[in-house]
Write a protein that holds these residues in place. Structure first.
Motif, PDB file in Angstrom:
ATOM      1  N   ARG A   1     -13.100 -26.199   1.993  1.00 16.37           N
ATOM      2  CA  ARG A   1     -13.908 -26.508   3.172  1.00 16.37           C
ATOM      3  C   ARG A   1     -13.855 -25.412   4.228  1.00 16.37           C
ATOM      4  O   ARG A   1     -14.636 -25.425   5.160  1.00 16.37           O
ATOM      5  N   PHE A   2     -12.881 -24.503   4.132  1.00 19.82           N
ATOM      6  CA  PHE A   2     -12.654 -23.537   5.204  1.00 19.82           C
ATOM      7  C   PHE A   2     -13.178 -22.161   4.797  1.00 19.82           C
ATOM      8  O   PHE A   2     -13.069 -21.774   3.628  1.00 19.82           O
ATOM      9  N   PRO A   3     -13.763 -21.413   5.749  1.00 19.86           N
ATOM     10  CA  PRO A   3     -14.236 -20.058   5.413  1.00 19.86           C
ATOM     11  C   PRO A   3     -13.103 -19.211   4.827  1.00 19.86           C
ATOM     12  O   PRO A   3     -12.015 -19.134   5.387  1.00 19.86           O
ATOM     13  N   GLY A   4     -13.350 -18.614   3.649  1.00 20.10           N
ATOM     14  CA  GLY A   4     -12.323 -17.815   2.982  1.00 20.10           C
ATOM     15  C   GLY A   4     -11.264 -18.649   2.295  1.00 20.10           C
ATOM     16  O   GLY A   4     -10.136 -18.200   2.086  1.00 20.10           O
ATOM     17  N   HIS A   5     -11.631 -19.882   1.921  1.00 18.51           N
ATOM     18  CA  HIS A   5     -10.658 -20.827   1.363  1.00 18.51           C
ATOM     19  C   HIS A   5      -9.951 -20.310   0.123  1.00 18.51           C
ATOM     20  O   HIS A   5      -8.821 -20.697  -0.171  1.00 18.51           O
ATOM     21  N   GLN A   6     -10.593 -19.413  -0.617  1.00 19.26           N
ATOM     22  CA  GLN A   6      -9.981 -18.890  -1.840  1.00 19.26           C
ATOM     23  C   GLN A   6      -8.642 -18.208  -1.546  1.00 19.26           C
ATOM     24  O   GLN A   6      -7.724 -18.240  -2.372  1.00 19.26           O
TER      25      GLN A   6
ATOM     26  N   PHE B   1     -24.100 -23.569   6.057  1.00 15.16           N
ATOM     27  CA  PHE B   1     -23.970 -22.725   4.862  1.00 15.16           C
ATOM     28  C   PHE B   1     -23.293 -23.500   3.735  1.00 15.16           C
ATOM     29  O   PHE B   1     -23.721 -23.446   2.564  1.00 15.16           O
ATOM     30  N   LEU B   2     -22.232 -24.241   4.083  1.00 15.54           N
ATOM     31  CA  LEU B   2     -21.481 -25.001   3.085  1.00 15.54           C
ATOM     32  C   LEU B   2     -22.351 -26.086   2.458  1.00 15.54           C
ATOM     33  O   LEU B   2     -22.335 -26.277   1.230  1.00 15.54           O
ATOM     34  N   LEU B   3     -23.111 -26.790   3.277  1.00 12.04           N
ATOM     35  CA  LEU B   3     -23.959 -27.870   2.764  1.00 12.04           C
ATOM     36  C   LEU B   3     -25.079 -27.322   1.877  1.00 12.04           C
ATOM     37  O   LEU B   3     -25.407 -27.920   0.843  1.00 12.04           O
ATOM     38  N   ILE B   4     -25.662 -26.192   2.274  1.00 10.46           N
ATOM     39  CA  ILE B   4     -26.717 -25.589   1.454  1.00 10.46           C
ATOM     40  C   ILE B   4     -26.151 -25.123   0.121  1.00 10.46           C
ATOM     41  O   ILE B   4     -26.735 -25.355  -0.945  1.00 10.46           O
ATOM     42  N   ARG B   5     -25.006 -24.487   0.176  1.00  8.45           N
ATOM     43  CA  ARG B   5     -24.383 -23.949  -1.047  1.00  8.45           C
ATOM     44  C   ARG B   5     -23.955 -25.063  -1.995  1.00  8.45           C
ATOM     45  O   ARG B   5     -24.048 -24.907  -3.219  1.00  8.45           O
ATOM     46  N   ARG B   6     -23.500 -26.201  -1.435  1.00  3.62           N
ATOM     47  CA  ARG B   6     -23.012 -27.304  -2.274  1.00  3.62           C
ATOM     48  C   ARG B   6     -24.098 -28.325  -2.596  1.00  3.62           C
ATOM     49  O   ARG B   6     -23.806 -29.330  -3.245  1.00  3.62           O
ATOM     50  N   GLY B   7     -25.305 -28.103  -2.133  1.00  2.91           N
ATOM     51  CA  GLY B   7     -26.384 -29.036  -2.440  1.00  2.91           C
ATOM     52  C   GLY B   7     -26.333 -30.323  -1.648  1.00  2.91           C
ATOM     53  O   GLY B   7     -26.683 -31.396  -2.160  1.00  2.91           O
ATOM     54  N   GLY B   8     -25.874 -30.234  -0.390  1.00  2.00           N
ATOM     55  CA  GLY B   8     -25.837 -31.416   0.467  1.00  2.00           C
ATOM     56  C   GLY B   8     -24.453 -32.023   0.589  1.00  2.00           C
ATOM     57  O   GLY B   8     -23.472 -31.515   0.030  1.00  2.00           O
ATOM     58  N   ALA B   9     -24.391 -33.152   1.320  1.00  2.00           N
ATOM     59  CA  ALA B   9     -23.107 -33.793   1.592  1.00  2.00           C
ATOM     60  C   ALA B   9     -22.397 -34.252   0.323  1.00  2.00           C
ATOM     61  O   ALA B   9     -21.167 -34.284   0.261  1.00  2.00           O
TER      62      ALA B   9
END
Length: 506
Positions: free
Chosen positions: A348-353, A474-482
């Motif tokens: 969930r966090f930027p740079g989570h990897q 960005f996260l929601l778009i990349r994951r296809g929504g909630a």
């Protein structure tokens, strides 16, 4: 308020396996009862909060502003009880982020997590800045300035980050020692100030009810749309200090029997801090001398201690204060690291990897520690050269937890009848009174932040929320929504709640 399995649904054991929540045990579970209490107490740190804000309260509310302290303690104690009830049901690292994600939805949970991160990042700077700006200048007899306060604060953050990054065990040892020193030191401080002040006939009861340089007319007014009345503004003394008790819940996966230990650690830390802090405030105010003159000092608490107890005893006790403040900042940094790690584990966090990694050698999220360290240094650089840096920092660090607490209490109110079974702590028959008192207090507290003096704090919040909103989109778009950011094991929790509801119907 703690009930056993024969009461209302509390399981007979508080042992928790994180696999219940879709995770594997990555952090070492070694935090005991005192260490958990020490984490919560160190974050609250009455030495830190009072040393930081007493001068501001003298200027905004006069000495009589200290009487707002009991109101804050009662309100925050109610909030701690509600947090304890949630922690006993979902004892997982990430506290409010986890609770909101699993009981409401992951999008709201992410927002809660991001707001919590912005709070922890700013408050570690506010706390550490206290050492450099209000204590060390008196302790070491030098002229404080924005420049040397910046350098000293930056160095303190380095030391704290090294401890948190390389050894949780040593971090807890340092904190346990510091909390013990703070408890003993504050008790000694209260007794010595009271005894010496009584013998020297310096106790002035009139100070307790004096408004100082603040006009008495309209003192108890609620103010206007953009201005808060003097007495109401005094609430900030307690509101800045009695926060952070939830840090014990943020170390749930490292705590033994967290469902039992964490709730108690939180409310006990609030209660102990509230009682001891109020006694300290009463004694210091009795010995304030001329409160109007004292309000002009940048280090009013230190000035009173040194004047009444003399340089030798005063210096020794100020050293204890420095230790307490250092531990407070260290615990805050550690709590921020655990939150970043928890959100990164869920991607969930930027740079989570990078941030989700746990060092196999040290057993700590070293990469996440590096991130929180860098962010804290950047925030310090932004605020450090402002003439009112300390007020700006503590204003933002007071506003953000109020938002977090209000959102979490609202979550509890909405979901209280469909919560998972408690594993060690329940509000029982006191639930409704606790909810009412907590809600009234939080509404009152939030109304304070309409004052124009909090403009800088609101700007900081707006900037951080804006950054978070960009990443969330960005996260929601990349994951296809909630649906693409569902929490691990979320469906099994929903199933458990549905089964409980069916049993009730039958």
């Amino acid at each position: 308020m703690v009930q056993n399995s024969s009461g209302s649904g509390v399981a007979p054991t508080a042992g928790v396996n994180v696999s219940e929540f879709g995770y594997k045990q990555e952090l070492r579970r070694g935090t005991g009862r005192f260490a958990s209490f020490a984490v919560a107490f160190a974050f609250v740190s009455i030495a830190t909060g009072i040393f930081t804000t007493y001068g501001s309260v003298l200027n905004s509310s006069g000495p009589a502003g200290i009487w707002t302290w009991p109101i804050v303690v009662i309100g925050q104690l109610m909030v701690a009880f509600i947090f304890g009830s949630l922690a006993a049901r979902i004892p997982v690292t990430g506290y409010a982020y986890q609770w909101m994600s699993r009981l409401a939805n992951p999008v709201l949970g992410w927002i809660m997590g991001w707001i919590s991160f912005t709070f922890l990042a700013i408050v570690v700077v506010a706390v550490d800045y206290t050492i450099a700006s209000t204590v060390l200048p008196v302790l070491l007899s030098y002229q404080g300035s924005a420049a040397n306060a910046w350098v000293i604060t930056a160095f303190v953050i380095v030391l704290q980050a090294l401890l948190v990054a390389f050894s949780t065990k040593w971090t807890e040892r340092v904190n346990n020692f510091a909390v013990s020193a703070e408890l003993i030191g504050m008790v000694l401080l209260v007794l010595l100030l009271l005894i010496v002040g009584f013998i020297a006939k310096e106790l002035n009861v009139g100070n307790l009810f004096s408004t100082g340089a603040v006009p008495s007319e309209g003192y108890f007014s609620f103010g206007t749309l953009t201005h808060v009345g003097p007495w109401m503004m005094g609430t900030l003394l307690g509101a800045f200090t009695i926060v952070g008790f939830e840090s014990a819940a943020n170390l749930a996966e490292e705590t033994k029997e967290p469902a039992r230990v964490v709730p108690r650690a939180m409310w006990q830390a609030v209660f102990a801090s509230g009682v001891l802090g109020f006694l300290f405030l009463l004694v210091v105010t009795l010995l304030a001398g001329d409160p109007v003159k004292l309000a002009k000092s940048a280090t009013p608490i230190a000035d009173v201690i040194t004047r009444v107890l003399g340089p030798i005893v005063g210096t020794g006790l100020l050293v204890l204060v420095v230790i307490a403040i250092f531990a407070c900042g260290m615990v805050i940094l550690m709590s921020g690291v655990r939150l970043v790690w928890a959100m990164s584990r869920d991607e969930r966090f930027p740079g989570h990897q990078v941030w989700k990694r746990v060092s196999p050698r040290f057993g700590t999220p070293t990469a996440a520690t590096g991130l929180v360290f860098v962010v804290a240094q950047l925030i310090l650089a932004v605020f450090a050269l402002q003439t009112d840096a300390l007020f700006s920092l503590f204003a933002a660090a007071t506003l953000l937890p109020a938002v977090i607490y209000a959102a979490t209490v609202l979550l509890y109110i909405i979901k209280r009848k469909s919560l998972p079974p408690s594993k060690g702590f329940s509000l029982g028959r006191f639930e409704i009174p606790v909810i009412v008192l907590a809600a009234v207090w939080l509404v009152f507290e939030l109304l304070i932040f309409r004052d124009a003096s909090f403009a800088t704090a609101w700007v900081y919040v707006a900037i951080m929320v804006g950054i978070g909103a960009i990443y969330l989109v960005f996260l929601l778009i990349r994951r296809g929504g909630a649906s693409g950011i569902a929490m691990p094991d979320l469906h099994s929790i929903d199933k458990e709640l549905d089964e409980d509801a069916e049993r009730v119907v039958r």
